[in-house]
Every structure is written in structure tokens, then in C-alpha cells.
Design an enzyme around this catalytic site. Structure first.
Site, PDB file in Angstrom:
ATOM      1  N   HIS A  59     -23.598  -1.096   0.430  1.00 18.06           N
ATOM      2  CA  HIS A  59     -22.818  -1.959   1.364  1.00 18.06           C
ATOM      3  C   HIS A  59     -21.873  -1.273   2.193  1.00 18.06           C
ATOM      4  O   HIS A  59     -21.752  -1.533   3.320  1.00 18.06           O
ATOM      5  CB  HIS A  59     -21.958  -3.034   0.166  1.00 18.06           C
ATOM      6  CG  HIS A  59     -20.813  -3.554   1.041  1.00 18.06           C
ATOM      7  ND1 HIS A  59     -20.861  -4.562   2.013  1.00 18.06           N
ATOM      8  CD2 HIS A  59     -19.530  -3.637   0.818  1.00 18.06           C
ATOM      9  CE1 HIS A  59     -19.830  -5.221   2.406  1.00 18.06           C
ATOM     10  NE2 HIS A  59     -18.911  -4.452   1.500  1.00 18.06           N
ATOM     11  N   HIS A  84     -13.867   1.600   2.145  1.00 13.55           N
ATOM     12  CA  HIS A  84     -13.042   0.358   2.162  1.00 13.55           C
ATOM     13  C   HIS A  84     -12.966  -0.457   0.784  1.00 13.55           C
ATOM     14  O   HIS A  84     -11.857  -1.391   0.514  1.00 13.55           O
ATOM     15  CB  HIS A  84     -13.628  -0.664   3.225  1.00 13.55           C
ATOM     16  CG  HIS A  84     -14.582  -1.471   2.905  1.00 13.55           C
ATOM     17  ND1 HIS A  84     -16.051  -0.972   3.118  1.00 13.55           N
ATOM     18  CD2 HIS A  84     -14.711  -2.655   2.327  1.00 13.55           C
ATOM     19  CE1 HIS A  84     -16.747  -2.087   2.935  1.00 13.55           C
ATOM     20  NE2 HIS A  84     -16.033  -3.062   2.457  1.00 13.55           N
ATOM     21  N   GLU A  88      -9.872  -1.064  -4.222  1.00 15.12           N
ATOM     22  CA  GLU A  88      -9.843  -2.231  -4.981  1.00 15.12           C
ATOM     23  C   GLU A  88     -10.951  -2.322  -6.230  1.00 15.12           C
ATOM     24  O   GLU A  88     -10.369  -2.813  -7.263  1.00 15.12           O
ATOM     25  CB  GLU A  88     -10.459  -3.334  -3.851  1.00 15.12           C
ATOM     26  CG  GLU A  88     -10.552  -4.744  -4.524  1.00 15.12           C
ATOM     27  CD  GLU A  88      -9.204  -5.488  -4.689  1.00 15.12           C
ATOM     28  OE1 GLU A  88      -8.364  -4.932  -4.029  1.00 15.12           O
ATOM     29  OE2 GLU A  88      -9.427  -6.381  -5.399  1.00 15.12           O
ATOM     30  N   ASP A  89     -12.220  -1.845  -6.205  1.00 12.69           N
ATOM     31  CA  ASP A  89     -13.095  -1.987  -7.060  1.00 12.69           C
ATOM     32  C   ASP A  89     -13.237  -0.699  -8.280  1.00 12.69           C
ATOM     33  O   ASP A  89     -13.856  -0.743  -9.164  1.00 12.69           O
ATOM     34  CB  ASP A  89     -14.410  -2.206  -6.353  1.00 12.69           C
ATOM     35  CG  ASP A  89     -14.502  -3.176  -5.502  1.00 12.69           C
ATOM     36  OD1 ASP A  89     -13.761  -4.264  -5.729  1.00 12.69           O
ATOM     37  OD2 ASP A  89     -15.407  -3.329  -4.743  1.00 12.69           O
ATOM     38  N   ASP A 150     -17.243  -5.775   7.688  1.00 17.17           N
ATOM     39  CA  ASP A 150     -17.741  -6.085   6.262  1.00 17.17           C
ATOM     40  C   ASP A 150     -17.874  -7.411   5.954  1.00 17.17           C
ATOM     41  O   ASP A 150     -19.085  -7.733   5.366  1.00 17.17           O
ATOM     42  CB  ASP A 150     -16.077  -5.893   5.614  1.00 17.17           C
ATOM     43  CG  ASP A 150     -16.113  -6.061   4.117  1.00 17.17           C
ATOM     44  OD1 ASP A 150     -17.271  -5.630   3.406  1.00 17.17           O
ATOM     45  OD2 ASP A 150     -15.291  -6.521   3.508  1.00 17.17           O
ATOM     46  N   ASP A 270     -29.513 -25.966  29.382  1.00 14.82           N
ATOM     47  CA  ASP A 270     -29.116 -24.638  29.412  1.00 14.82           C
ATOM     48  C   ASP A 270     -29.497 -24.086  27.891  1.00 14.82           C
ATOM     49  O   ASP A 270     -28.736 -23.489  27.207  1.00 14.82           O
ATOM     50  CB  ASP A 270     -27.561 -24.121  29.929  1.00 14.82           C
ATOM     51  CG  ASP A 270     -26.898 -25.083  29.150  1.00 14.82           C
ATOM     52  OD1 ASP A 270     -27.023 -25.868  28.329  1.00 14.82           O
ATOM     53  OD2 ASP A 270     -25.482 -24.937  29.373  1.00 14.82           O
TER      54      ASP A 270
END
Ligand code: MN
Length: 740
Positions: A59, A84, A88-89, A150, A270
Site C-alpha cells: 500500500h 505515511h 499510526e500502525d 492514499d 456530449d
């Protein structure tokens, strides 16, 4: 490391793909730093997998690839993108990132980490968070650009998420990311967001348009060939490099036309646009664009009102291009877009390309810088309510802009629809606060007068002038609204002080203690906070002297005189709500509700009117200061406040589902928020579809709502018909069944 051979191979390929396009243009230090970030992320994410089962590291690698190839960012962004999710993880800290990669990258990663919790469950903390992120963005716009990458990858891989998550992510994307992408000039990404959202929220409609496009592809291509060939010979004669192509419009934009104009697919003229991209030197851009325009319109009759000249005046998001619609062979309307390579890159990559060309020559007005300035202005007003802020910000995302002038000839860029008063606030907040009269092109106009492109505006101020509540009706810009609101709040606070004094005096008059009673009064009158009570007393919406007569005072503490309490209760049970809600509140017969594991009838209880729980809602009981029990939904807007402040008054409450014979299905509904949308939907379900509802929750957030309704059905076919009928309702955007 915890990767299989197969994983390792996948990861190696992905990383190579990432490096390929820019490896030759990067210096040694950058290369080493990218490698270091990759290795850190590889190790940090080794135990994580994505919902699809892939190693998680794929990812961040893919996000970095989108940053380079689709947005056009450089090494700093690539490193930040790779990192990134680590803070957090995983157990990597921000301090560590700062030590290893410097504070610029740490700042970007921090901004991206904060962006993480942005979700629709909890509008308020989300809005607060969003505000924080925008402050980071005002410092470094890459935070938001990487966040876009992301989100784009998450949207592209949405299929592996469970349906209710898909709905949430897609709604959030429609709500904030697509408008933001638009505003940042990330035109391709915005279109892809809209298409992916539609694919997930309206799969049938998406397939319908996609199939139709496929069916008509051959004849469309023939037509495009016929249109292009005379153009080619004329363009060749100019002796410049160019590309010409005909491309279908996006599925979501075609569907939008079908829906808003109420036409059939076949009637949309269109479906595609012809694009001519010219490779010419900067100095000749305009001249050659107009030359090509002349060639196009000599071969085909133009429709004058459809000429859009964003070459002379670029769009607010930096978009430059010349669009015209002409009448092509067999009388069909054809849109032609003329632009240079540079303009094309800006159209595709937005903000990032803008930085790239910044040194060269930007369009005459620095549109991005002025937009960022505008955001900084709004952010400076830290007192603003985050929810209001988010709304102001959002409404400003899609607005076209106008150019107006001060008497000295300085130009100001304002959103279309901006008023004279908006202009005053754009000059300076003090000019706004004391704005007394406005002249537009030398004519005196009201403060709410909408400005037009090219207007010259002069403001007259007077220090005695002060903003008032109704000024909010005269302005549309976030800055002006924020300033007026904060001035109102200050006013309100001052008036509240007076209300508080009154309350203290009156309490003293009946020998009641202030601190012992004030919070009880706040909840007695259903206010959220003490200041709200004080203000109401000042405004005399509450006659406190009269109200206090309903209480008796024992030992400094007030308690309500019993019969009055009954009266109040009656008032609360007969609200002006649709009958089907009331039917559910009937507690006669078998107990349907348990409080503290005992049948509810043993308590003096009622359902809270702030959240209207119905059978099936997760609920809790709250013992009021008067000793009665109120049943609130867990998701009640007051719940958080009550739980935080009065946890000791909470009791467990649950519904007893007495009949399980029928089939209970929960539907997730999204759509355009309008007054009474919940009533319309629930009314439709009970009255028209004649179905029994078990629970309902609706969250409307500024123009958009999300609802969860449980209905009792007999079989799948009935469920399918119900979904179709709800989908056909005006304002309903999507209906899906939540997996059980
Ligand atoms: Mn991510």
C-alpha cells in the site's frame, strides 16, 4: 522478516516499478533516503496485511507511485508516502522519523497521521481533526496531496472491504475528498473518485452507463474520425507538434447528466470531447490556442455561448484551457478543448505542476497562493466551531471565482456569489466589522449586494458599526462567516455574563445555592451547557423568576414540586412527530424494554426527545436529577456529554425482541440532506410500503445524510423491491443492505 518468498517477489517488483520513472533524475542523497524509508516501512509493516491478503507494505509503495506518476511530486513526498502509515500502525515514533529523516518529513508524516481518524462517524472530532490537517496543509500542501494518493489507492482497492465499510469510505470520498481534489486542480483524481464512488454506491447505474458506452464505442469512434480528419490537415499546416484525440467523458459525469436533465443515454450529445494538445513555447501559447480555435470554428459552426476561455482567466483551481462547442457532422454538438502541453500538465496534475512551473511564469493571478492565503485566514480564527468551519470550507471548494477591484485598482479574488460585505472582510476583518456602506461602481448598494466580475468596490467604515446576527445572511465566504460568528460569540459571552448575574441574584432570593443547583437547571431546561442557560436568561426566553416558583428549596438545594413534574412529562410525550414514531413508544402490554435488568415499567421512565430511540436501537438509561429515567440512544448527540459528566447516573438499558419470526434487514441509505428527509423516508416505509421498522438512525451532515434503517420483511424479494422503491425516492443516493 515475516514475508514469504512470494511476498518478497511481489514487493520487489512493486518497488522497482516505483523507482523506474525517476531513478535517473535523482541525486545520490535522495536515492539513499528513499531506500532508507522503504526499508524502514518494509520492516515496520511486516506483520500487517491488507484486507485483500496482500502484504501491507504494497500500500505505501503504491501511494508513493501515485504521488510520482499521477500527481508529479518529488523525493520528499515519496519518502513521506512510504512512511505515511508507520507512526499510526506500528511502534515507530514521530521522534524517530524526525531523527532519521529530518523535520520536514516528520511534519508531513504527522499531518498524514492526524488525517487518519477523519471519518463520518463522529462529525465533530472529525471536523476538529480536519481543521488541524488544513493547518498542516497551509504549511506544506504535500500533506493533502499525499493524502489524496492514499485515498485514491484505498478507493481503487475498495472491493475487498465489507459493504458497510465501502459505503462509509465512498460517502466520505464524495463528501470531502472529491471536492478537495477538484479545488486542488487534481482533475483526473477527482473524476476517478467520482467514478469509483458511483461504482460502489450505485453499482447498477454504473454498469448501465459502462455497458452503453461499450455498445456505442464503434460508432462513436467512426464519428470522431470523421470530425478529426479535416482538422488534421489544417493543423499540420501550422507546422507545430500537437496531439489530437477524442475521449469519452467519465461515467459519473454522464450519469449526472442523465439524472439532472432527465434524459436517456441516447439523448446525451456530449458523450465525448475532442482534445487538442499543442507543444508550443510559453510566449506563443495564447496566440496559437486562438489560432487553433479559429481553425476549428471555420470548419464547424460554434455555439457562441458555450465558449469558455480559461486561457485568459484561469479557473480558481489553476485550470487553463479553451473550450468550445461546435456543430459537427450530421448536426451533432461536439465539445473541443484546446490547450498547450503545460496547461495539460496543470490540468492533470494540479497543484504539483503549479509548483513546477512557478518559476517560469504562472497565470497572471496566483490562484493557488491566494486560495491558501484564504485558508490561512479562516484557520487563524481558532475560536470557530469546527463543524461550521468544515461546512464553510466545503462550500468554498466548488465555487467559481470572480475578480473585483479596490478603488486603487488592486485585485481581489472572491468566490462567485460573494457580496459587498464579503469584500469588506477580505480587505481586513476590522474593515468588515465596521463596514457601514458600500459603493459598487460608485453606486451605493446594500451590504448583501452580490458582486460581479470586474466590479470596483469601495467600503465606508464607521467605528460605531458592529456586526449583527443577520450579517450571516449577507456573506458567503468562510472568512467573513468565521469572523462574524466569533464576534457574535463574544457578544453572546458578554450577554451571558449578565444572564449569570441575574440567575445568581434570583437564586439568592429563594435562598438556593448557586453551585448546588446550576447544573440541575441546565439539564432541567434541556440545555447543553451553563453558558446556554445564562444566555437564555439574558434573552428572557426563560423567565427565571417564574420558573423558580416551580421549585422548593430545602437546605439550599432546589427540587421540583411533584405535580409540576407530571405536567412537564406530559409535554414531552406529545411531541409533534409522525405517528409511526409514537406507536413504538407504547409501553403497555409486555415489557419491551429492560432497565438495569428489570422491566422498564418499574421505573418512572420516558424516551428522550433529543434522539427518539425506537425498538432495536442500542440505548442507555440516564437518571435525571429529578429521579426519573430517560432512555437515550447510544448515538444520541447528548450521550457523549452525559457520559463524560454524569457517568454515575448511567444505567444499562436494552430492548427485548419478543418476536423473531420475521426477517429483519438493515438498510444503509445515503442521499442529499433536506429538511424532513428522515420523515419522508420513514413515512414512505410505513405508509406506502407498509413495512414495520425496528430501528432508525439518520445522520445529516451538511448536505449529505447517512441512515441505517431496520425493516421487517417476509422474504428476499420483498427486500429487493423495498430497496428499489427507496432508491427511486427523490434525494436518495444509494441504498444497500448491511451484511448481518
Ligand atoms: Mn494509507
Amino acid at each position: 522478516m515475516n514475508y514469504t518468498e512470494k511476498d518478497k517477489k511481489l514487493i520487489r517488483i512493486a518497488y522497482k516499478d516505483l523507482l523506474r520513472p525517476f531513478i535517473d533524475n535523482m541525486n545520490k542523497e535522495d536515492k539513499a533516503a528513499v531506500r532508507k524509508a522503504y526499508e524502514l516501512a518494509l520492516e515496520a509493516h511486516q506483520y500487517q496485511r491488507r484486507k485483500s491478503g496482500e502484504p501491507y507494505i504494497l500500500h505505501p509503495i503504491e501511494v508513493a507511485r501515485i504521488c510520482i506518476e499521477e500527481i508529479g511530486l518529488g523525493p520528499t513526498a515519496i519518502i513521506s508516502a512510504l512512511l505515511h502509515d508507520v507512526v499510526e500502525d506500528t511502534d515507530i515514533t514521530l521522534e524517530y522519523i524526525e531523527k532519521e529523516f529530518g523535520n520536514k518529513i516528520a511534519m508531513i508524516v504527522d499531518g498524514l497521521t492526524k488525517f487518519k481518524d477523519l471519518n463520518m462517524d463522529n462529525l465533530s472530532p472529525q471536523a476538529e481533526n480536519f481543521k488541524k490537517v488544513l493547518s498542516t496543509m497551509a504549511k506544506d500542501v504535500r500533506v493533502v496531496l499525499i493524502k489524496m494518493a492514499d485515498r485514491l489507492h484505498n478507493m481503487r482497492t475498495l472491493g475487498s472491504m465489507p459493504p458497510h465499510k465501502q459505503l462509509k469510505i465512498a460517502s466520505e470520498t464524495t463528501y470531502i475528498y472529491a471536492p478537495l481534489a477538484h479545488r486542488l486542480g487534481l482533475y483526473n483524481i477527482k473524476t476517478e473518485f467520482n467514478d469509483l464512488c458511483m461504482k460502489s454506491l450505485q453499482p447498477e447505474e454504473y454498469k448501465y452507463v459502462a455497458d452503453k458506452l461499450q455498445e456505442t464505442k464503434k460508432s462513436r469512434n467512426e464519428y470522431i474520425g470523421e470530425f478529426i480528419s479535416p482538422l488534421i490537415s489544417k493543423l499540420d499546416a501550422l507546422g507545430i507538434d500537437y496531439q489530437i484525440s477524442g475521449r469519452p467523458k467519465s461515467i459519473s459525469s454522464i450519469w449526472n447528466k442523465i439524472k439532472t436533465k432527465g434524459v436517456e443515454f441516447e439523448e446525451i450529445y456530449d458523450l465525448f470531447a475532442i482534445r487538442i494538445i499543442l507543444d508550443v513555447p510559453l510566449a506563443e501559447e495564447k496566440l496559437i490556442c486562438w489560432k487553433v480555435y479559429t481553425i476549428v470554428t471555420e470548419l464547424n459552426t460554434p455555439i457562441p455561448e458555450r465558449l469558455k476561455d480559461w486561457v485568459t482567466t484561469p479557473k480558481a483551481n489553476g485550470y487553463e484551457s479553451l473550450h468550445t462547442t461546435v456543430i459537427g457532422p450530421i448536426g451533432k454538438f461536439v465539445e473541443v478543448q484546446i490547450r498547450t502541453l503545460r496547461m495539460h500538465e496543470i490540468a492533470e496534475k494540479g497543484f504539483a505542476a503549479h509548483w513546477k512551473y512557478k518559476g517560469v511564469k504562472q497565470n497572471q493571478f496566483n490562484v493557488f497562493d491566494s486560495w491558501l492565503d484564504n485558508i490561512r485566514d479562516i484557520l487563524e480564527n481558532q475560536e470557530g466551531d469546527p463543524v461550521e468551519f468544515l461546512q464553510d470550507f466545503k462550500t468554498n471548494l466548488y465555487k467559481e471565482e470572480i475578480f473585483v477591484f479596490t478603488p486603487k485598482g488592486d485585485m481581489k479574488i472572491l468566490p462567485k456569489g460573494a457580496t459587498a460585505l464579503d469584500f469588506a472582510f477580505s480587505i481586513h476583518s476590522e474593515v468588515g466589522y465596521h463596514c457601514r456602506a458600500v459603493k459598487v461602481n460608485n453606486i451605493l448598494v446594500p451590504l448583501g449586494h452580490p458582486l460581479q466580475n470586474g466590479d470596483q468596490v469601495a467600503i465606508e467604515t464607521n467605528n460605531a458599526q458592529k456586526p449583527s446576527e443577520n450579517w450571516l445572511n449577507f456573506v458567503i465566504t468562510g472568512k467573513a462567516r468565521a469572523k462574524i460568528r466569533s464576534s457574535m460569540k463574544e457578544e453572546r459571552r458578554k450577554k451571558g455574563e449578565l444572564g449569570k448575574e441575574t440567575l445568581m441574584r434570583k437564586l439568592k432570593g429563594v435562598k438556593a445555592d448557586f453551585e448546588l443547583n446550576v447544573d440541575m437547571l441546565v439539564s432541567h431546561f434541556d440545555f447543553q451547557s451553563r453558558p446556554d442557560l445564562y444566555y437564555a436568561i439574558f434573552k428572557e426566553t426563560i423567565n427565571i423568576q417564574k420558573e423558580l416558583k416551580k421549585f422548593e428549596c430545602i437546605g439550599g438545594k432546589l427540587s421540583i414540586i411533584e405535580e409540576k413534574a407530571e405536567q412537564k412529562e406530559d409535554k414531552q410525550i406529545s411531541p409533534k412527530e409522525p405517528t409511526h414514531f409514537r406507536a413504538k413508544r407504547n409501553f403497555t402490554g409486555k415489557p419491551k424494554l429492560m432497565i438495569d435488568n428489570q422491566p422498564a415499567d418499574q421505573f418512572k421512565h420516558s424516551l428522550a426527545t433529543c434522539c427518539n430511540p425506537v425498538l432495536g436501537d442500542p440505548v442507555f438509561a440516564y437518571v435525571t436529577s429529578l429521579g426519573e429515567v430517560k432512555i437515550h440512544r447510544n448515538t444520541c448527540p447528548n450521550a457523549e456529554h452525559l457520559m463524560a459528566n454524569y457517568a454515575y447516573r448511567m444505567k444499562k438499558a436494552e430492548w427485548i425482541d419478543s418476536d423473531n419470526t420475521d426477517f429483519l434487514a438493515t438498510l444503509l441509505i445515503t442521499g442529499i440532506d433536506g429538511r424532513g428527509v428522515a420523515q419522508r423516508i420513514t413515512g414512505f416505509i410505513t405508509n406506502d410500503l407498509k413495512l414495520d421498522m425496528r430501528s432508525i438512525s439518520m445522520d445529516g451532515n451538511q448536505g449529505f445524510f447517512q441512515g441505517r434503517i431496520s425493516v421487517v420483511v417476509n422474504n428476499k424479494d420483498q427486500l429487493r423491491k423495498t430497496i428499489l422503491a427507496l432508491k427511486a425516492m427523490d434525494g436518495v443516493y444509494s441504498v444497500i443492505r448491511e451484511d448481518q
